[in-house]
Design an enzyme around this catalytic site. Structure first.
Site, PDB file in Angstrom:
ATOM      1  N   PRO A  77      35.468  35.331  38.708  1.00 36.22           N
ATOM      2  CA  PRO A  77      36.113  34.475  37.700  1.00 36.22           C
ATOM      3  C   PRO A  77      37.599  34.768  37.578  1.00 36.22           C
ATOM      4  CG  PRO A  77      33.987  35.172  36.902  1.00 36.22           C
ATOM      5  CD  PRO A  77      34.207  35.888  38.211  1.00 36.22           C
ATOM      6  N   CYS A  78      38.378  33.683  37.645  1.00 40.86           N
ATOM      7  CA  CYS A  78      39.825  33.854  37.759  1.00 40.86           C
ATOM      8  C   CYS A  78      40.550  33.784  36.426  1.00 40.86           C
ATOM      9  CB  CYS A  78      40.395  32.778  38.687  1.00 40.86           C
ATOM     10  SG  CYS A  78      40.124  31.095  38.093  1.00 40.86           S
ATOM     11  N   GLN A  79      39.854  33.373  35.356  1.00 34.61           N
ATOM     12  CA  GLN A  79      40.561  33.155  34.098  1.00 34.61           C
ATOM     13  C   GLN A  79      41.296  34.394  33.610  1.00 34.61           C
ATOM     14  OE1 GLN A  79      37.462  32.278  34.737  1.00 34.61           O
ATOM     15  NE2 GLN A  79      36.951  30.266  33.898  1.00 34.61           N
ATOM     16  N   SER A  80      40.753  35.564  33.898  1.00 33.82           N
ATOM     17  CA  SER A  80      41.365  36.794  33.393  1.00 33.82           C
ATOM     18  C   SER A  80      42.674  37.139  34.093  1.00 33.82           C
ATOM     19  CB  SER A  80      40.383  37.963  33.529  1.00 33.82           C
ATOM     20  OG  SER A  80      39.842  38.019  34.820  1.00 33.82           O
ATOM     21  N   PHE A  81      42.964  36.448  35.221  1.00 31.79           N
ATOM     22  CA  PHE A  81      44.216  36.716  35.929  1.00 31.79           C
ATOM     23  C   PHE A  81      45.154  35.513  35.914  1.00 31.79           C
ATOM     24  CE2 PHE A  81      41.015  39.376  38.128  1.00 31.79           C
ATOM     25  CZ  PHE A  81      41.530  40.617  37.790  1.00 31.79           C
TER      26      PHE A  81
END
Length: 503
Positions: A77-81
């Site tokens: 999951p990319c949302q954290s970056f």
């Protein structure tokens, strides 16, 4: 190697699998991992997969019990970056899911992996995040290469930059120090230079060139769109106020004339080489400053303008002088108008007739004309006016049209035919269609968002067939990866590494 055995983590709707299918790779899906119930339904429908192959929550998988496979694909999951997700990184639980990917590589040791994530992780935490990721891949036995790829260069009209990391098990290839293109100084090349100091195990993958923007946004738009996707006139007016008015063209100098010899200078020249009265300007630019005095020996003319000649394209059958029989193209200028404007003496212009809105096809009032031509003669006996077709309206991407205040930095409107804003799970973007300032603005439809990720129409229809709602279709497109980018990666990976190993 017969069939390529594939394991998919953080699977979503299966962009990796769609790419392998599209380029004709024979593969066996040994398993996938997804927790979103709607994405699972779409995935199984699109790839004709048995839901029993879903291992569920990746953090709860016993990696030792996974079947053997050759290729691991996925992007944690990319949302954290990402900028859109406020970049919490490894502090966010979603960020730590990256290590589930690493654990899978460590335990199963597949030959290859392909990993995708957002551009933001390259410089996240001053580069420490990428450092940790690259070191982790090295520690579990893989040589890697990485690149920042933009979907707009892969036949998709979407501006979507993502980092792709390719890994090959270290016993299969020799270490090869990265070659960073001379003069390149973007965020990815800086990141690579930083990683080289950490002695990362590396090789040089042949990435596709990023030099041609292929399709235009207008090419993926649906022809008929439900009115519910359009903004109200009030919202549209407020958004249009945010558009910077088009600038007038500058004065454009194109050449000069010699008053005595009356010749036009067609060579490369500069306005300073000619007196003011001898300078010739492009008629598409703005006018030069008018003065009250005669200049350059040309009487009261302050400036001369280069105009195209009338373009004659045919004759009509009329009695009289040849001049009244001529038919001109609207692409040229009008011939000289005279005071003898009756009896067919007016200039005739060819105007493209494109159809009739009356089902019978009859009736002048129902005829529709191409807006690239001139208007037909206006009459006073009908009050309904002339119908004009607009075959090539402006198509301008709009950032979150339903929001009064945009959430992201940057432009609200892009220019005509620029790639769309990045599709994501938070924002729903749109398009402005028409000509400034008379635009109609609407949201992109779910199908258009899937097209922006290069999924086939058939894939979309399969997701619809299992009851996936519009809100989930938007989310699934935003969470996915552009299929054509993955196709380019797999073509090189299969050709250079998988096939060579098989020989």
């Amino acid at each position: 190697m017969s069939k390529l055995r594939v394991m998919s983590l953080f699977s979503g709707i299966g962009a990796f699998e769609a790419a392998l299918r599209n380029i004709g790779v024979e593969y066996e899906l040994v398993g996938f991992s997804e927790i979103d119930k709607y994405a699972i339904k779409s995935y199984c429908a699109i790839h004709n997969a048995d839901e029993q192959l879903n291992f569920g929550d990746v953090s709860k998988i016993d990696k030792k019990k996974l079947p053997e496979f050759d290729l691991l694909v996925g992007g944690s999951p990319c949302q954290s970056f990402s900028v859109a997700g406020y970049r919490k990184g490894f502090e966010d639980t979603r960020g730590t899911l990256f290590f589930q990917y690493i654990d899978t590589l460590k335990e199963k040791q597949p030959r290859y992996f392909v990993f995708e994530n957002v551009k933001g992780l390259i410089n996240h935490d001053k580069g420490n995040t990428l450092n940790i990721m690259a070191e982790s891949f090295s520690e579990v036995g893989y040589r890697i290469d990485l690149e920042l790829l933009n979907s707009k260069f892969f036949n998709v009209p979407q501006n979507r930059e993502r980092i792709y990391i390719i890994g090959v098990r270290e016993d299969l290839i020799e270490n090869d120090e990265w070659v960073v293109e001379k003069g390149r100084n973007d965020v990815l090349s800086k990141g690579k230079k930083r990683l080289k100091e950490l002695n990362i195990k590396s090789f040089n993958f042949k990435w596709s060139a990023q030099d041609i923007v292929g399709r235009r946004l207008r090419e993926i738009l649906e022809e008929y769109v439900d009115e519910k996707y359009y903004l109200s006139e009030e919202k549209t007016s407020k958004l249009i106020e945010q558009i910077e008015k088009p600038k007038e063209k500058d004065v454009v100098f194109v050449g000069g004339i010699n008053v005595g010899k009356r010749w036009l200078n067609n060579g490369k020249t500069y306005s300073r080489n000619f007196k003011q009265g001898n300078r010739v300007y492009d008629s598409n630019g703005i006018a030069t400053t008018l003065t009250s005095q005669s200049v350059g020996g040309l009487g009261g003319q302050t400036s001369l303008y280069k105009v195209e000649d009338p373009i004659m394209i045919g004759h009509i059958d009329l009695k009289g002088h040849d001049a009244i029989k001529r038919v001109y193209s609207p692409d040229g200028v009008s011939p000289t108008l005279t005071t003898m404007g009756e009896g067919h003496r007016e200039p005739k212009i060819a105007v493209e007739y494109v159809g009739n809105i009356n089902p019978s096809g009859k009736g002048m009032n129902d005829q529709v004309y191409n807006s690239n031509g001139l208007s037909p003669t206006l009459t006073t006996n009908k009050g309904e006016g002339v119908k004009i077709s607009v075959p090539n309206p402006e198509i301008r991407p709009v950032l979150t049209p339903e929001r009064e205040e945009k959430r992201q930095n940057g432009r609200r409107f892009k220019e005509d035919d620029e790639p769309a804003f990045t599709v994501n799970t938070i924002d729903r973007h749109g398009v402005a269609i028409g000509e400034y300032p008379k635009y109609r603005i609407r949201k992109l439809t779910p199908l258009e968002c899937w097209r922006l990720q290069a999924f086939d129409e058939e894939d979309f229809e399969k997701a619809l067939s299992v009851g996936i709602s519009n809100s989930q279709l938007y989310k699934q497109a935003g969470n996915s990866i552009t299929v054509t980018v993955l196709e380019s990666i797999f073509k090189e990976l299969i050709h250079t590494y998988v096939n060579e190993e098989s020989e």
